[in-house]
Design an enzyme around this catalytic site. Structure first.
Site, PDB file in Angstrom:
ATOM      1  N   LEU A 174       0.887  -1.259  -0.043  1.00 52.89           N
ATOM      2  CA  LEU A 174      -0.325  -0.113   0.076  1.00 52.89           C
ATOM      3  C   LEU A 174       1.200   1.256   0.011  1.00 52.89           C
ATOM      4  CD1 LEU A 174      -3.132   0.347  -0.037  1.00 52.89           C
ATOM      5  CD2 LEU A 174      -2.552   1.342   2.259  1.00 52.89           C
ATOM      6  N   TYR A 175       0.691   1.783  -1.244  1.00 47.66           N
ATOM      7  CA  TYR A 175       1.237   2.766  -1.243  1.00 47.66           C
ATOM      8  C   TYR A 175       0.791   3.813   0.047  1.00 47.66           C
ATOM      9  CZ  TYR A 175       3.010   7.950  -3.145  1.00 47.66           C
ATOM     10  OH  TYR A 175       3.880   8.665  -3.773  1.00 47.66           O
ATOM     11  N   ASP A 234      19.723  -3.618   5.165  1.00 46.81           N
ATOM     12  CA  ASP A 234      19.910  -2.384   4.239  1.00 46.81           C
ATOM     13  C   ASP A 234      19.095  -1.156   4.562  1.00 46.81           C
ATOM     14  OD1 ASP A 234      20.810  -1.799   1.718  1.00 46.81           O
ATOM     15  OD2 ASP A 234      18.880  -1.937   0.972  1.00 46.81           O
ATOM     16  N   ASP A 249      10.240  -0.886   2.851  1.00 45.49           N
ATOM     17  CA  ASP A 249      11.739  -1.010   2.275  1.00 45.49           C
ATOM     18  C   ASP A 249      12.595  -2.815   3.579  1.00 45.49           C
ATOM     19  OD1 ASP A 249      11.695   0.551   0.243  1.00 45.49           O
ATOM     20  OD2 ASP A 249      12.936   1.962   0.565  1.00 45.49           O
TER      21      ASP A 249
END
Length: 341
Positions: A174-175, A234, A249
């Site tokens: 979901l953005y 990361d 991310d």
């Protein structure tokens, strides 16, 4: 069918109205999580474009109701082992979805919903693709349209192609159309042979404490525990909304189930402090219940999210977290290690 589409659009509209309570990034009660995931999984795609930012290929899908999803395509088979350094290889789409369920089980509720979704290139992408996206598509030897995208590391010879059913599998996330404050992680890596200060100085946490609040430091340690379990090395920066770190991310997790990079836990063993509530929750998840709960919650996906080796690795790493906390208790005492927030 129209009634279902209207219902799913209403669910997502409600989601945005209830955006970010003090307890979570998205509503977690009254069956809303399942309804949100269902909407993301099945809503019709009305526009597809290259995602505007990032180092790796991802698409931006607009679905009914003008809501948006990031789409990270599948690059590896679940059984593929990623060798090399901790941030090697492409993002793993399954790691994004696995991370969502793992975070919920850990009670780390500041993470965007994510689902496995398959999209058909000819039926779902080409009819609604932007001109910009079409410019980053090429035909392969079998005549299928493949995508190389637009990003920092995107290359025309590293395409994502549909399977024999014409579909591309990926993680639909979901953005979050909000403004986040972005900070560099004190424990970020150099991405070269150069060692960062935290890698050379075991008393590095003293410097972090002088520039960060206890609340933020405990949040960073929670994130380190989360990243250690999936082996995401990361997280060079982090985004904050309403004072909480958002778990964006997570695609570099689930690389090699045989390797445990202990330095991901550096915030924990260098600072030797932990939220009391986090510790209480971790203690309840011993004996295999952590991964069993992830499996149960993710059964909605009807898709395997990780191999058994990865599930075993998560349980093994949980034991190492317990051992690290016990090391800190032995060194400083429980009263100094555990903090109430």
């Amino acid at each position: 069918m129209l009634l279902m589409a209207f219902f799913l659009e209403a669910v997502l509209h409600l989601l945005y109205k209830q955006w970010a309570s003090e307890e979570s990034l998205f509503p977690l009660k009254n069956g809303l999580p399942g309804q949100i995931l269902q909407a993301m999984h099945t809503s019709q795609i009305v526009l597809v474009d290259n995602a505007p930012k990032g180092t790796q290929l991802k698409l931006l899908l607009q679905i009914e109701g003008k809501h948006k999803l990031y789409f990270k395509p599948k690059r590896y088979q679940l059984s593929d082992v990623i060798n090399g350094n901790i941030y090697a290889g492409f993002d793993r789409h399954n790691s994004e979805v696995f991370a969502y369920y793992l975070a919920i089980v850990l009670n780390f509720t500041w993470i965007a919903p994510s689902v496995i979704r398959k999209i058909h290139v000819n039926n779902d992408i080409l009819p609604v693709a932007t001109i910009g996206l079409k410019k980053t598509m090429v035909k392969n030897a079998s005549g299928s349209f493949c995508i190389y995208g637009k990003c920092y590391y995107c290359k025309i010879n590293e395409t994502v192609c549909p399977d024999d059913k014409g579909q591309i599998e990926g993680a639909a996330i979901l953005y979050l159309d909000k403004t986040f404050k972005i900070y560099k992680s004190p424990w970020r890596r150099s991405y070269t042979s150069k060692k960062m200060e935290w890698e050379k100085d075991n008393n590095f946490c003293k410097k972090v404490i002088s520039t960060h609040s206890t609340k933020r430091l405990l949040n960073l340690i929670d994130v380190a525990i989360f990243d250690f379990l999936i082996q995401n090395g990361d997280r060079h920066r982090y985004e904050v909304y309403k004072g909480k770190i958002v778990l964006f991310d997570n695609g570099k997790g689930l690389g090699n189930p045989m390797v445990d990079e202990l330095d991901i836990l550096a915030p924990l063993y260098q600072c030797c402090m932990l939220s009391s509530s986090t510790w209480q929750h971790l203690e309840m998840l011993s004996g295999g219940s952590l991964t069993e709960t992830v499996k149960l919650l993710s059964s909605f996906q009807q898709a395997k999210l990780a191999t058994e080796d990865h599930y075993k690795a998560v349980e093994r790493r949980l034991l190492k977290i317990y051992a690290t906390v016990q090391y800190c208790i032995g060194k400083h005492s429980s009263a100094k290690v555990f903090k109430n927030t």
